[in-house]
Design a protein around this motif. Structure first.
Motif, mmCIF file in Angstrom:
data_model
loop_
_atom_site.group_PDB
_atom_site.id
_atom_site.type_symbol
_atom_site.label_atom_id
_atom_site.label_comp_id
_atom_site.label_asym_id
_atom_site.label_seq_id
_atom_site.Cartn_x
_atom_site.Cartn_y
_atom_site.Cartn_z
ATOM 1 N N LEU A 54 25.838 42.515 42.260
ATOM 2 C CA LEU A 54 25.108 42.690 41.184
ATOM 3 C C LEU A 54 25.285 44.302 40.733
ATOM 4 N N ALA A 55 25.478 44.567 39.403
ATOM 5 C CA ALA A 55 25.580 45.739 38.826
ATOM 6 C C ALA A 55 24.404 46.057 38.056
ATOM 7 N N GLU A 56 23.378 47.036 38.434
ATOM 8 C CA GLU A 56 22.098 47.217 37.716
ATOM 9 C C GLU A 56 22.602 48.240 36.358
ATOM 10 N N LEU A 57 22.205 48.051 35.369
ATOM 11 C CA LEU A 57 22.434 48.892 34.228
ATOM 12 C C LEU A 57 21.589 50.068 34.205
ATOM 13 N N ARG A 58 22.064 51.163 34.341
ATOM 14 C CA ARG A 58 21.381 52.596 34.454
ATOM 15 C C ARG A 58 21.226 53.389 33.096
ATOM 16 N N ALA B 134 23.311 53.281 28.977
ATOM 17 C CA ALA B 134 23.918 52.638 27.997
ATOM 18 C C ALA B 134 24.116 53.301 26.801
ATOM 19 N N HIS B 135 25.440 53.838 26.535
ATOM 20 C CA HIS B 135 25.627 54.703 25.073
ATOM 21 C C HIS B 135 26.434 53.658 24.173
ATOM 22 N N ARG B 136 25.789 53.351 22.868
ATOM 23 C CA ARG B 136 26.475 52.748 21.924
ATOM 24 C C ARG B 136 27.269 53.682 21.064
ATOM 25 N N HIS B 137 28.455 53.535 20.642
ATOM 26 C CA HIS B 137 29.137 54.072 19.738
ATOM 27 C C HIS B 137 29.067 53.543 18.369
ATOM 28 N N PRO B 138 29.290 54.211 17.442
ATOM 29 C CA PRO B 138 28.947 53.839 16.225
ATOM 30 C C PRO B 138 29.874 52.440 15.689
ATOM 31 N N ASP B 139 30.869 52.450 16.327
ATOM 32 C CA ASP B 139 31.890 51.279 16.109
ATOM 33 C C ASP B 139 31.554 50.009 17.072
ATOM 34 N N GLY B 140 30.507 50.287 17.721
ATOM 35 C CA GLY B 140 30.017 48.989 18.716
ATOM 36 C C GLY B 140 30.290 49.015 20.076
ATOM 37 N N ARG B 141 31.346 49.978 20.524
ATOM 38 C CA ARG B 141 31.747 50.009 21.890
ATOM 39 C C ARG B 141 30.466 50.623 22.578
ATOM 40 N N TYR B 142 30.638 50.438 23.864
ATOM 41 C CA TYR B 142 29.470 51.074 24.868
ATOM 42 C C TYR B 142 30.345 51.611 26.099
ATOM 43 N N ASP B 143 29.525 52.875 26.290
ATOM 44 C CA ASP B 143 29.725 53.526 27.484
ATOM 45 C C ASP B 143 28.448 53.477 28.675
ATOM 46 N N ILE B 144 28.751 52.865 29.490
ATOM 47 C CA ILE B 144 27.681 52.535 30.430
ATOM 48 C C ILE B 144 27.690 52.930 31.866
ATOM 49 N N VAL B 145 26.592 53.075 32.601
ATOM 50 C CA VAL B 145 26.630 53.490 33.817
ATOM 51 C C VAL B 145 26.075 52.444 34.865
ATOM 52 N N THR B 146 26.497 51.966 35.755
ATOM 53 C CA THR B 146 25.672 50.910 36.511
ATOM 54 C C THR B 146 25.722 51.416 38.052
#
Length: 220
Positions: free
Chosen positions: A70-74, A76-88
């Protein structure tokens, strides 16, 4: 008792206690994160290893490992084009009981696995600590340095996962360590792997650093 989780097939094995950053550009995984962000915390999805196939594209992962984390979401950054950078952060292991392909992203019915120290893990933990320090020294001598020397925890479960994530191994070996029933068995397997890796490093003292540097994980 089972629970339904969104699943993220990866060519990387995630272990409990380890940090996994991801850049998400496929529409199905944007949807997955968007759905998670609509829920209360804690938010998470299951990371499962790909045994046959690859990560990108629908139906690209043709066979998945039976045990994931299980990867717990810590973050989440959403880019204007809808892409995400996340840290889990990896938290709990699970066994996949059933797959559900009714949504754009994969889901699974999973059973969470216990985290037990096992029978007498202390002797194995002492041997693994010694072999791991030797392994780090030989990595540095082989040209993979400077290599950070992580503080090794006393808890055998945490130690077994940190070692599993830190040693450069192929996906099959990593998955085998994730699936060990308890810390004592995992440490025993790690002892054998470290003996093997130390012998390789001893026989090949001048290996390009790129052979060892794996950025998949950041120690938590």
């Amino acid at each position: 008792m089972t629970e339904r989780l969104p699943l993220f097939p990866l060519g990387t094995v995630l272990f409990p206690g380890l940090v996994l950053p991801l850049h998400l550009f496929e529409e199905r995984y944007r949807r997955l994160i968007g759905d998670l962000l609509e829920r209360p915390e804690p938010r998470g999805f299951g990371v499962v290893g790909i045994e046959l196939g690859h990560e990108v594209g629908e139906d690209a992962a043709r066979r998945l490992a039976g045990v994931g984390c299980l990867a717990e979401l810590r973050e989440a950054h959403r880019h204007p084009d809808g892409r995400y950078d996340i840290v889990t952060t990896g938290t709990r292991r699970f066994r996949v009981k059933e797959l559900d392909r009714s949504r754009p992203y994969l889901r699974g019915e999973v059973e969470f696995l216990p985290e037990e120290p096992g029978a007498g893990p202390e002797p194995a933990a002492r041997r693994v600590r010694r072999l791991f320090r030797l392994y780090r020294e030989r990595l540095t001598a082989a040209g993979a340095g400077p290599v950070d020397d992580p503080e090794l925890p006393d808890d055998p479960v945490a130690l077994s996962y940190l070692i599993a994530a830190s040693v450069v191994l192929d996906g099959h070996d990593k998955q085998r360590l994730l699936e060990c029933e308890d810390a004592a068995l995992r440490l025993a397997a790690e002892r054998e792997l470290l003996v093997r890796e130390n012998r390789i490093l001893d026989a090949l003292p001048m290996i390009p650093a790129g052979q060892f540097l794996d950025g998949s994980f950041t120690l938590n």
